[in-house]
Design an enzyme around this catalytic site. Structure first.
Site, PDB file in Angstrom:
ATOM      1  N   LYS A   1      26.191  80.876  17.997  1.00  0.00           N
ATOM      2  CA  LYS A   1      25.150  81.286  18.863  1.00  0.00           C
ATOM      3  C   LYS A   1      25.385  80.384  19.987  1.00  0.00           C
ATOM      4  O   LYS A   1      25.257  80.473  20.618  1.00  0.00           O
ATOM      5  CB  LYS A   1      23.727  81.819  18.207  1.00  0.00           C
ATOM      6  CG  LYS A   1      24.003  82.795  17.619  1.00  0.00           C
ATOM      7  CD  LYS A   1      22.523  83.113  16.755  1.00  0.00           C
ATOM      8  CE  LYS A   1      22.565  84.663  15.406  1.00  0.00           C
ATOM      9  NZ  LYS A   1      20.859  84.736  15.086  1.00  0.00           N
TER      10      LYS A   1
ATOM     11  N   GLU B   1      23.450  90.312  24.695  1.00  0.00           N
ATOM     12  CA  GLU B   1      22.373  89.540  24.596  1.00  0.00           C
ATOM     13  C   GLU B   1      22.274  89.528  23.060  1.00  0.00           C
ATOM     14  O   GLU B   1      21.628  88.458  22.624  1.00  0.00           O
ATOM     15  CB  GLU B   1      21.504  90.318  25.288  1.00  0.00           C
ATOM     16  CG  GLU B   1      19.982  89.852  25.457  1.00  0.00           C
ATOM     17  CD  GLU B   1      20.617  88.648  26.336  1.00  0.00           C
ATOM     18  OE1 GLU B   1      20.482  87.190  25.924  1.00  0.00           O
ATOM     19  OE2 GLU B   1      20.507  88.520  27.179  1.00  0.00           O
TER      20      GLU B   1
END
Length: 412
Positions: A196, A120
């Site tokens: 990302k 995360e």
């Protein structure tokens, strides 16, 4: 009931220290056994016996069942993470480059060995976007995932746009605050955002894409004239990664500066903050906002993953298992603003349609429609010219669509 985690931590920089601060403030069933560092001479607040410079002292310790990887070196991180997963240790990582480059392989290693890799903290700092894509949207049809994924470039854009700072001064301040690296190319060139969005795409669409195949052009060629153009339009410039469905079977993925309108959620995302927009078929548009950089915000995301491992949580990558696979295709046509120096650059770019053109002594630009793949092929030409290119966010004109359809029909 949660199980005890015996942790081996790799890296004790800003995020590692932030994670440790958060962890010791909570009364959880976990213990830091060893912390791997590079520089043993550096003064630290923790007992010296807790640290080691030998990674194998951690990786080969049978008592350590959880590895936390928080180092900058993507190659070294891959060696650590893959070895740990193959040898029965669960892993939490925040290394977005390593994960993006090796994700499909790492998913298979987890499946083969019954281990879990959580990350995360690798995407948008404190914003829990991966868990939401994995769980909340696991059966949702997603049209697009986009936003501001890099706090460093957003900090620079905020300072030059809102405070009239020079690009170089804003970059220097970002480096002093620890938002940008000594070599800022990873951030301002759009590479960090590309890694990302590649990771997010795996969870949003079940699609594993080599980051090298994804278009990324950043803000490194930004000039005052580009800022002035945006201001005259009542817009702001942001660096925006996009993963967007073109049709039922194809997704386009790219990172470009974008002219953001006032009604866009991203318009008010400033400084080191990140924002993620999810456009869904049933839930409609939803927006996540939070700090994308800093020890405690990113440390909080890592800590959330550690907490989840206490209950044997793992990503299931459900969308990657469906029979009708989504494909990556950057044939989408977008409208761009291109400020350039040499007219020859415009001639080399295969614009489908140019709707606006302006030229004076020191400022030349066009606004037109072009395929993402053609921008990808011309990336080096664009950067070498000192040109600045931005997605206008406007729908491509009907004329441009007609032109491309006519070309395609002639080819057929």
């Amino acid at each position: 009931m949660s199980k005890k985690l015996n942790i081996g931590l790799f890296g004790f920089g800003v995020v590692g220290q932030g994670l440790y601060d958060i962890t010791v403030s909570r009364n959880l069933n976990l213990e830091f056994k060893k912390i791997a560092i590079k520089d043993p001479s550096k003064k630290r607040t923790l007992p010296a016996e807790l640290f080691t410079t030998d990674q194998w002292e951690i990786l080969n310790d049978p008592e350590i069942n959880t590895i936390i990887e928080l180092i900058n070196d993507a190659d070294a991180a891959y060696e650590i993470v893959s070895f740990a997963l193959k040898n029965g240790k669960n892993v939490v990582s925040a290394n977005k480059k390593m994960i993006a480059l090796h994700l499909e392989e790492l998913v298979q290693i987890q499946r083969d060995n019954g281990t879990s890799l959580l990350y995360e903290g690798a995407v948008c700092g404190s914003i829990p976007i991966i868990r939401n894509l994995e769980e909340y949207y696991n059966n949702e049809l997603l049209y697009a995932v986009s936003g501001i994924f890099n706090g460093s470039s957003n900090y620079i854009l905020s300072k030059v746009f809102n405070e009239n700072q020079s690009y170089n001064d804003a970059l220097k301040k970002a480096q002093e605050l620890g938002f940008a690296e000594t070599d800022p190319t990873l951030d301002v060139g759009g590479y960090d955002a590309k890694y990302k969005v590649a990771i997010a795409t795996a969870h949003a669409y079940g699609l594993f894409v080599n980051p090298d195949d994804i278009l990324n052009i950043g803000i490194q060629n930004l000039q005052n004239s580009d800022l002035q153009y945006a201001k005259e339009k009542g817009q702001k410039l942001k660096l925006v990664p996009v993963a967007k469905k073109q049709n039922d079977s194809e997704v386009s993925i790219y990172v470009l500066p974008k002219l953001v309108k006032k009604e866009d959620f991203l318009f008010n995302v400033e400084n080191e903050y990140n924002g993620v927009s999810v456009q869904a078929a049933f839930a409609d548009q939803q927006f996540f906002f939070g700090k994308g950089a800093g020890g405690h915000p990113t440390g909080a995301a890592v800590f959330s993953d550690i907490s989840a491992l206490r209950y044997d949580y793992r990503y299931e990558y459900k969308k990657s298992l469906i029979e009708e696979k989504i494909k990556f295709n950057n044939e989408e046509i977008i409208q761009v603003y291109l400020r350039f120096n040499a007219e020859s650059l415009v001639k080399k770019l295969p614009f489908i349609d140019i709707e606006e053109r302006f030229s004076c002594k020191q400022y030349h630009y066009v606004v037109g429609s072009i395929k993402l793949d053609d921008i990808f092929k011309a990336k080096r030409l664009i950067l070498d010219d000192g040109a600045f290119i931005a997605d206008t966010g406007n729908y491509v004109s009907e004329k441009a669509v007609e032109v491309i359809e006519e070309v395609c029909s002639n080819i057929d």
